[in-house]
Scaffold this motif. Structure first.
Motif, PDB file in Angstrom:
ATOM      1  N   SER A 147      -5.138   1.077   6.253  1.00 14.12           N
ATOM      2  CA  SER A 147      -5.925   0.092   5.521  1.00 14.12           C
ATOM      3  C   SER A 147      -6.996   0.800   4.705  1.00 14.12           C
ATOM      4  CB  SER A 147      -6.581  -0.872   6.509  1.00 14.12           C
ATOM      5  OG  SER A 147      -7.568  -1.657   5.872  1.00 14.12           O
ATOM      6  N   ASN A 153      -5.436   1.527  12.682  1.00 14.26           N
ATOM      7  CA  ASN A 153      -4.156   1.661  12.004  1.00 14.26           C
ATOM      8  C   ASN A 153      -3.039   1.978  12.989  1.00 14.26           C
ATOM      9  OD1 ASN A 153      -5.072   1.384   9.148  1.00 14.26           O
ATOM     10  ND2 ASN A 153      -6.309   3.169   9.701  1.00 14.26           N
ATOM     11  N   ASN A 167       5.908   0.688   3.499  1.00 17.22           N
ATOM     12  CA  ASN A 167       4.562   0.206   3.765  1.00 17.22           C
ATOM     13  C   ASN A 167       4.460  -1.250   3.326  1.00 17.22           C
ATOM     14  OD1 ASN A 167       1.847  -0.405   3.788  1.00 17.22           O
ATOM     15  ND2 ASN A 167       1.217   1.282   2.447  1.00 17.22           N
ATOM     16  N   GLY A 169       1.771  -3.191   3.575  1.00 16.23           N
ATOM     17  CA  GLY A 169       0.383  -3.600   3.449  1.00 16.23           C
ATOM     18  C   GLY A 169       0.071  -4.422   2.217  1.00 16.23           C
ATOM     19  N   ASN A 170       0.863  -4.285   1.176  1.00 16.79           N
ATOM     20  CA  ASN A 170       0.602  -5.039  -0.050  1.00 16.79           C
ATOM     21  C   ASN A 170       1.199  -6.439  -0.033  1.00 16.79           C
ATOM     22  OD1 ASN A 170      -0.772  -2.893  -1.294  1.00 16.79           O
ATOM     23  ND2 ASN A 170       1.159  -1.945  -1.887  1.00 16.79           N
ATOM     24  N   SER A 189      -2.717 -10.966   3.740  1.00 15.31           N
ATOM     25  CA  SER A 189      -2.176  -9.611   3.570  1.00 15.31           C
ATOM     26  C   SER A 189      -3.029  -8.572   4.288  1.00 15.31           C
ATOM     27  CB  SER A 189      -2.101  -9.245   2.083  1.00 15.31           C
ATOM     28  OG  SER A 189      -3.403  -9.204   1.513  1.00 15.31           O
ATOM     29  N   ARG A 190      -4.200  -8.966   4.739  1.00 17.43           N
ATOM     30  CA  ARG A 190      -5.158  -8.017   5.312  1.00 17.43           C
ATOM     31  C   ARG A 190      -4.586  -7.275   6.517  1.00 17.43           C
ATOM     32  NH1 ARG A 190      -9.059  -8.501   9.271  1.00 17.43           N
ATOM     33  NH2 ARG A 190      -8.545 -10.710   9.534  1.00 17.43           N
ATOM     34  N   ASN A 192      -1.335  -6.746   7.239  1.00 19.10           N
ATOM     35  CA  ASN A 192       0.018  -6.208   7.091  1.00 19.10           C
ATOM     36  C   ASN A 192       0.067  -4.701   6.894  1.00 19.10           C
ATOM     37  OD1 ASN A 192       1.057  -8.755   7.475  1.00 19.10           O
ATOM     38  ND2 ASN A 192       1.146  -9.221   5.287  1.00 19.10           N
ATOM     39  N   THR A 193      -1.103  -4.057   6.733  1.00 20.33           N
ATOM     40  CA  THR A 193      -1.119  -2.594   6.771  1.00 20.33           C
ATOM     41  C   THR A 193      -0.705  -2.095   8.150  1.00 20.33           C
ATOM     42  OG1 THR A 193      -3.477  -2.624   7.348  1.00 20.33           O
ATOM     43  CG2 THR A 193      -2.911  -2.367   5.017  1.00 20.33           C
ATOM     44  N   ARG A 194      -0.813  -2.963   9.151  1.00 19.63           N
ATOM     45  CA  ARG A 194      -0.455  -2.588  10.515  1.00 19.63           C
ATOM     46  C   ARG A 194       1.013  -2.849  10.814  1.00 19.63           C
ATOM     47  NH1 ARG A 194      -5.589  -5.577  13.208  1.00 19.63           N
ATOM     48  NH2 ARG A 194      -3.872  -6.765  14.106  1.00 19.63           N
ATOM     49  N   TRP A 196       4.828  -1.387   9.413  1.00 18.11           N
ATOM     50  CA  TRP A 196       5.568  -0.489   8.524  1.00 18.11           C
ATOM     51  C   TRP A 196       6.889  -0.112   9.172  1.00 18.11           C
ATOM     52  CZ3 TRP A 196       6.328   3.711  11.482  1.00 18.11           C
ATOM     53  CH2 TRP A 196       5.305   4.217  12.282  1.00 18.11           C
ATOM     54  N   GLN A 230       4.357 -12.744   9.850  1.00 16.86           N
ATOM     55  CA  GLN A 230       4.619 -11.309   9.873  1.00 16.86           C
ATOM     56  C   GLN A 230       6.025 -11.017  10.383  1.00 16.86           C
ATOM     57  OE1 GLN A 230       0.931 -10.366  12.227  1.00 16.86           O
ATOM     58  NE2 GLN A 230       0.610  -8.839  10.623  1.00 16.86           N
TER      59      GLN A 230
END
Length: 352
Positions: A147, A153, A167, A169-170, A189-190, A192-194, A196, A230
Motif C-alpha cells: 500500500s 502488507n 497486484n 491493489g488498483n 479499493s483501499r 485490495n493491496t492486501r 495478490w 474481494q
C-alpha cells in the motif's frame, strides 16, 4: 494450439477413467499417466511462461515436495519511520519487543520453501532478515504489492523461482448486497493491496499460481459484504488463469478473517469444475486465533481440485513453536503449513 487442445482432451478422458482419491496412498508420481500429464502441462504452460527464464546460475534441486507456511505476524515493522505512513505502530517500533528474534527462530524451525506473511511491513524488510538472520536457508526471491499509505502488507519470500505477480491493489471491489444509509451501493479499493497472486516455478515441470490475502476484518454486515466483494474478484481472476490452462494449479493462503462455516468461505470454495472448485483441507478443530488460546479459525490454505491432487496427505496443519504466551507475544494468529508433491497428479472430479 490444435495439438495442445487434442492433448488436453485426451488427458481429460484418461483422467476421468482413472479417477481415484486425491490423497489416499499418494506417492511420488512415476506412471505413464503422470508423464502424459506432465507433457500436456508443459505444453500449456508455454502460454504463461513465454519470456520467463529460470534465473542464471540457479539449479533446481531433486526435492520431491514443496512446503509453504502462511502466517499473520501482527503489526511486524522495521525500525525506520516511513514518512508516507501515519500510524504510531509504524512510526515507533518499540512494540516489536522480541518479535523479530522469535520469528527468526520459528522460520528456522519451519524450514519452509515458501513463506507468506500478513501484517508485515515490506519485502525489503523480509529480504534484510533473510540476508542476515536466515542467510544459510536459501531464500533468494522476494515480492510484495505494498500500500502507498499503510504498513500492514502481504509479502512472500521463496527458495524457488517466482514469475509474474498480479497486484489487485488498483481494483475497486463491490460491497456485495450492501447499501449505505441512503440506500446507495458502495465499492472499495483501499484494502485490495492486501490481495495478490504470483506464479511459482518450483521445478522444471511443475508450476502453480499462489494467491495470498489479508481480507477485511470485522463481523458486521459491511465487513462481510466487503470480504464477499474481494472473494468474487479473486474467483474471477482465477478464471483468467484457468482460461489459459484449465489444468492450472491454484493455491490461496492467508488471513481470510472469516470462519469456516460462513457465506464467505462457501462462496470461495464453490465452483463448477476441478479448476474453480476449492478444497479446505483443515479440520473443524484446527483453530488459529487467538494464539494464546485458539478458539476459532481465520487462517487458511485452500486449493483448487487440480492442486489438491498433489497435496501431501495430512500435511495441512496449524503449528505452534513456543509456549502460549511467547507465541501470542510474537503474533495473535498461528501459522498454517502445507506441503505438495512437485508433479501433476490425476484429478478427482469434485462432487457438485
Amino acid at each position: 494450439m490444435k495439438l495442445q487442445k487434442i492433448l488436453l482432451i485426451m488427458l481429460s478422458a484418461v483422467t476421468i477413467a482413472a479417477c481415484s482419491s486425491n490423497n489416499a496412498g499418494l506417492e511420488t508420481p512415476s506412471s505413464d499417466l503422470y508423464l502424459a500429464t506432465a507433457e500436456v502441462s508443459a505444453a500449456s504452460s508455454q502460454i504463461y511462461k513465454a519470456g520467463w527464464s529460470a534465473p542464471a546460475n540457479y539449479a533446481y534441486t531433486n526435492q520431491n515436495t514443496l512446503k509453504i507456511i502462511s502466517w499473520n505476524v501482527e503489526h511486524f515493522v522495521d525500525q525506520h519511520n516511513d514518512p508516507y505512513v501515519n500510524n504510531s505502530r509504524e512510526d515507533d517500533a518499540q512494540h516489536m519487543g522480541n518479535k523479530r528474534a522469535d520469528l527468526v527462530i520459528a522460520l528456522q524451525q519451519a524450514n519452509a520453501d515458501i513463506v507468506v506473511l500478513q501484517e508485515f511491513e515490506s519485502a525489503k524488510l523480509l529480504r534484510e532478515i533473510a540476508s542476515t538472520d536466515l542467510a544459510d536457508m536459501g531464500y533468494q526471491f522476494f515480492a510484495d504489492a505494498p500500500s502507498h499509505t499503510w504498513y500492514m502488507n502481504v509479502v512472500i519470500m521463496s527458495k524457488v523461482p517466482l514469475g509474474v505477480m498480479y497486484n489487485y491493489g488498483n481494483l475497486h471491489t463491490e460491497l456485495v448486497n450492501w447499501r449505505d444509509e441512503d440506500g446507495e451501493p458502495a465499492t472499495q479499493s483501499r484494502l485490495n493491496t492486501r490481495t495478490w497472486a504470483i506464479e511459482v516455478y518450483p521445478s522444471d515441470t511443475y508450476s502453480f499460481v499462489l494467491g495470498a490475502v489479508h481480507l477485511k476484518a470485522g463481523r458486521d454486515e459491511r465487513d462481510i459484504a466487503t470480504r464477499l466483494g474481494q472473494i468474487n474478484m479473486l474467483k474471477a481472476q482465477f478464471e483468467r488463469f484457468l482460461n489459459e490452462d484449465n489444468n492450472r494449479n491454484i493455491l490461496l493462503v492467508g488471513d481470510f478473517n472469516a470462519l469456516p462455516n460462513t457465506l464467505e468461505l462457501s462462496t470461495l470454495l464453490a465452483g463448477t469444475n476441478a479448476g474453480n472448485t476449492f478444497v479446505d483441507p483443515l479440520g473443524a478443530s484446527d483453530f488459529t486465533h487467538p494464539a494464546i488460546a485458539p478458539v476459532r479459525r481465520l487462517d487458511y490454505a485452500v486449493m483448487n481440485h487440480n492442486m489438491h491432487a498433489e497435496m501431501v496427505p495430512n500435511s495441512a496443519k496449524v503449528i505452534t513453536y513456543f509456549d502460549a504466551q511467547r507465541q501470542d507475544d510474537l503474533a495473535d494468529h498461528l501459522p498454517v503449513v502445507i506441503e505438495f508433491f512437485l508433479q501433476d497428479a490425476p484429478v478427482k472430479k469434485p462432487a457438485m
